[in-house]
Design a protein around this motif. Structure first.
Motif, PDB file in Angstrom:
ATOM      1  N   ASP A   1     -52.962  17.253   1.007  1.00 49.76           N
ATOM      2  CA  ASP A   1     -52.486  18.448   0.778  1.00 49.76           C
ATOM      3  C   ASP A   1     -53.128  18.769  -0.634  1.00 49.76           C
ATOM      4  O   ASP A   1     -52.360  19.791  -1.309  1.00 49.76           O
ATOM      5  CB  ASP A   1     -50.831  18.250   0.785  1.00 49.76           C
TER       6      ASP A   1
ATOM      7  N   ILE B   1     -56.381  20.855  -2.898  1.00 49.50           N
ATOM      8  CA  ILE B   1     -57.616  21.631  -2.560  1.00 49.50           C
ATOM      9  C   ILE B   1     -58.250  21.815  -4.072  1.00 49.50           C
ATOM     10  O   ILE B   1     -57.667  21.648  -5.030  1.00 49.50           O
ATOM     11  CB  ILE B   1     -57.045  22.954  -2.118  1.00 49.50           C
TER      12      ILE B   1
ATOM     13  N   SER C   1     -46.413  27.902  -9.713  1.00 50.39           N
ATOM     14  CA  SER C   1     -47.608  28.692  -9.063  1.00 50.39           C
ATOM     15  C   SER C   1     -47.527  30.003  -9.835  1.00 50.39           C
ATOM     16  O   SER C   1     -48.635  30.936  -9.422  1.00 50.39           O
ATOM     17  CB  SER C   1     -46.949  29.281  -7.470  1.00 50.39           C
TER      18      SER C   1
ATOM     19  N   HIS D   1     -51.785  28.339  -2.431  1.00 52.11           N
ATOM     20  CA  HIS D   1     -51.297  26.846  -2.297  1.00 52.11           C
ATOM     21  C   HIS D   1     -50.296  26.543  -2.972  1.00 52.11           C
ATOM     22  O   HIS D   1     -49.440  25.648  -2.398  1.00 52.11           O
ATOM     23  CB  HIS D   1     -52.708  26.026  -2.458  1.00 52.11           C
TER      24      HIS D   1
ATOM     25  N   LYS E   1     -52.386  20.372  -5.846  1.00 51.50           N
ATOM     26  CA  LYS E   1     -51.821  19.058  -5.107  1.00 51.50           C
ATOM     27  C   LYS E   1     -50.490  19.106  -5.435  1.00 51.50           C
ATOM     28  O   LYS E   1     -49.916  19.648  -6.377  1.00 51.50           O
ATOM     29  CB  LYS E   1     -52.348  17.774  -5.489  1.00 51.50           C
TER      30      LYS E   1
END
Length: 271
Positions: free
Chosen positions: A130, A132, A109, A143, A121
């Motif tokens: 899950d 996007i 991230s 996310h 994902k």
């Protein structure tokens, strides 16, 4: 008489439309097949000459249980594909080890690349769960961070606009022989609906796509009843691996008239 289990899942909505043509083709090869849920507590897997994993499509929420099942089955009969293959292939971090071009992937991230659009994902997932697609780097980072907080490895990739024109190309191999190739609908493309998932059209693969797919498969020493190599083209035109599906891929048997027979012949050869 050869007996084989066709491994499936509790499927009240009849999502698996490949079971009947596959079992019919098996019968033509003298193989008696029976559909059995992988988590059926009463199943006697040792009673089968082989157990073929097909539509075990609920494993992602129970991966540890599924892998424990696979190793137990392999201890009493032939499992296709083998348990070691299933263990590695159900976590998409295997992409880092292929040694071939893959879709650019950032596994954290933090420090996201500067891309126009992002796809984020989890490394253990199926069917775009899950997942996007966003042009907002902050949303992509959030996310990915949420996946990490849940103990999951995020995959952050650029959205490749070429999938909407070129498409995603799936090469289907049975016992390492190319059976057919399908241009798949990109699940995250604009205008796609859940009903479009799993649809596609037959296509002739380009030589560079076949070369890449077979290079990937050549590096795997274990027996492979089936393999689906999903490719896309990068912005420079080179083919790259999106996924290598060796666990429970949809095989597009209804798209190619000889596909079910090809799968049955491959199974008979391996047995």
């Amino acid at each position: 008489m050869i007996t084989c289990a066709y491994v499936t899942f509790a499927d009240p909505e009849g999502q698996d439309d490949e079971r009947d043509p596959a079992l019919a083709a098996w019968r033509e090869q003298g193989i008696v097949g029976r559909a059995v849920r992988w988590d059926d507590p009463g199943a006697d897997w040792s009673a089968f000459d082989a157990v073929v994993v097909r539509s075990a499509w609920d494993y992602t929420d129970r991966r540890a249980e599924f892998l424990d099942w696979a190793w137990r089955v392999e201890s009493v009969t032939r499992l296709l594909n083998p348990a070691g293959i299933l263990e590695r292939n159900t976590d998409k971090t295997y992409l880092r080890e292929l040694g071939v071009p893959i879709v650019p992937t950032h596994w954290s991230s933090q420090d996201l690349p500067d891309w126009e659009e992002y796809v984020v994902k989890p490394a253990i997932s199926a069917g775009a769960r899950d997942t996007i697609r966003t042009a907002d780097a902050g949303a992509a980072q959030a996310h990915a961070a949420a996946l990490e907080a849940a103990g999951r490895t995020p995959m952050v990739q650029p959205y490749l606009g070429m999938v909407e024109s070129e498409g995603e190309t799936s090469l289907l191999y049975f016992n390492r022989r190319l059976s057919h190739t399908v241009r798949r609908n990109p699940m995250l493309a604009s205008g796609m609906t859940p009903a479009d998932n799993g649809r596609g059209q037959l296509r002739d693969p380009a030589p560079d796509q076949v070369e890449l797919a077979e290079k990937v498969l050549a590096a795997i020493p274990q027996a492979l009843l089936y393999a689906r190599v999903d490719l896309v083209r990068l912005s420079d035109g080179r083919p790259a691996v999106m996924e290598l599906e060796l666990t429970e891929p949809y095989l597009y048997l209804r798209y190619e008239p000889t596909a079910a027979a090809n799968l049955a012949s491959a199974l008979r050869e391996l047995l």
